[in-house]
Design a protein around this motif. Sequence first.
Motif: not given
Length: 120
Positions: A96-112
Motif C-alpha cells: 500500500q505504501a509503495s502504491v501510494e508513492v507510485l500514485t503520487t509520482k504518477v500524478l506528479h509526472h502527469d502534471r508535468k
Amino acid sequence: MQTMEQRLHHEMQTMEQRLRSEMQEMGQQLRNEMQEMGQQLRSEMQEMGQQLRAEIHAVETRLEAKIDSLREEMQQMNRQLNERIDHLEEELTDTQASVEVLTTKVLHHDRKLRQLTKQA
C-alpha cells in the motif's frame, strides 16, 4: 429263620447307615467342591476385573496422550497461521505504501506532462 431274619435286618440297617453316611460324606464333599469352585470363580472374576481396569486405564492414558499431541499440533499450526497472517499484513502495508508513492509520482509526472504540453 428268625436269627437269619434278624441278621438280614441288622445287615440292612448297617448297610442303610453306611449308605447314609456315604451320602452325607458325598454331600459334604460336593458342598466343599462347590464352595471351592465359587471362591475360584470369584477370584478369577476379580482378576479379570483388575485386568480390564488396567487395560481401560492404559487406553485412557494413550487417548489422553494422543489428545495432548493433537492439541499441541493444532496450537503449532495456529501459531504458524498467525505468523503467516502477520507477514501478509506487513507485505500488504508495504505494498500500500509503495502504491501510494507510485500514485503520487504518477500524478506528479502527469502534471508535468500537462504543463509541458501546454508550453509546447
